[in-house]
Design an enzyme around this catalytic site. Sequence first.
Site, PDB file in Angstrom:
ATOM      1  N   LYS A  19      43.989  37.103  54.563  1.00  0.00           N
ATOM      2  CA  LYS A  19      43.072  38.455  54.590  1.00  0.00           C
ATOM      3  C   LYS A  19      42.624  38.226  55.930  1.00  0.00           C
ATOM      4  CE  LYS A  19      42.224  37.899  49.757  1.00  0.00           C
ATOM      5  NZ  LYS A  19      41.499  37.118  48.409  1.00  0.00           N
TER       6      LYS A  19
ATOM      7  N   GLN B 155      36.419  33.667  47.812  1.00  0.00           N
ATOM      8  CA  GLN B 155      37.621  33.600  47.076  1.00  0.00           C
ATOM      9  C   GLN B 155      37.529  32.762  45.782  1.00  0.00           C
ATOM     10  OE1 GLN B 155      40.658  34.739  48.340  1.00  0.00           O
ATOM     11  NE2 GLN B 155      41.449  33.938  46.494  1.00  0.00           N
TER      12      GLN B 155
ATOM     13  N   ASP C  21      35.557  43.363  46.654  1.00  0.00           N
ATOM     14  CA  ASP C  21      36.352  42.986  45.570  1.00  0.00           C
ATOM     15  C   ASP C  21      36.194  43.678  44.419  1.00  0.00           C
ATOM     16  OD1 ASP C  21      38.318  41.023  46.096  1.00  0.00           O
ATOM     17  OD2 ASP C  21      37.109  39.305  45.877  1.00  0.00           O
TER      18      ASP C  21
END
Length: 302
Positions: A60, A104, A127
């Site tokens: 990422k 994460q 997200d």
Amino acid sequence: MQKAYFCHMILLDGKIAALSVKNELKEQVAKLRADGKRAPHLAVIIVGNNGASETYVASKVKNCEEIGFGSTLIRLDETIDETVLLDQIKQLNDNEFTDGILVQLPLPKQIKEQKIIQAIDPNKDVDGFHPVNAGKLVQGLPTFIPATPYGIMLMLQYFNIETKGKHAVVIGRSNIVGRPISILLSSNIPNGNCTVTVCHSHTKNLKEICLQGDIIVAALGKPEFLKADMVKEGAVIIDVGITRVEDATAKKGFRIKGDVAFDEVAPKSAAITPVPGGVGLMTIAGLLKNTLQAYSNKYQNR
Ligand code: NAD
């Protein structure tokens, strides 16, 4: 010997589709910079040092760099108290120059995932896991689409896959993949308008249902679960699964396997994503698009 594939089988190559999205974003960032504006900035938090998570966050950050986004990687120890992570999120929520925040997953056991997801400012929730954004998705309102389903939609768009009126079978109902992709595919949007069947661990007759699927999205996390005898000729197969399977002959000691038995399913498919090199790469493209969106929303609202 060469394998006989479905005569028009398209390999839904994530490298090509993601590159196209990234090139577009790169141009947009270059334009912002040329106008004297700052670049979008993504903050990624990783707690502990889970091998797969390390790979994902590294990728990422690298992709942010490639297209000219700023990024910050914050590492927290496996044993931290939940409050440490909540404090960190608060700082990022309050930071004017952080546009997107990503924590994460999975998180260590002492930390409640939902509490963390809900602590992130919905305007920075790239997200798309915050209930506010998930709710907007259900109602068809502008929102951050979770990166993996977003990536799948971008993939369908890039390869011009016809979805209208098709029967899509989604295997898996998680908040991050199965549920949101089933909503998107059934929505009245480009690359939507499917009739969707959502399957899960309690589904009976899964094979019969899969055999009716014009499009199958496999997101259950069971390596090579979807076999050729579960797929009708000419189906479009989207393999979301990523599982590390031990293999002493592999350099790293493991191989990445998808949820689809690619070698036997590909010959029957009209189109299929490889693993690796398919949905995983598109997930990052979705995340990057959300980050630019978060940045743009901030300045539009002023
Ligand atoms: P999850 O464990 O949260 O959900 C799995 C779902 O599959 C559940 O809803 C469960 O009911 C269903 N399921 C399990 N066994 C089943 C069976 N035998 N038959 C039918 N349904 C069954 O998983 P997740 O987070 O949605 O991830 C799924 C897979 O996708 C994993 O391999 C994960 O690593 C991968 N993944 C990939 C990406 C990517 O970028 N490509 C992103 C997220 C997740």
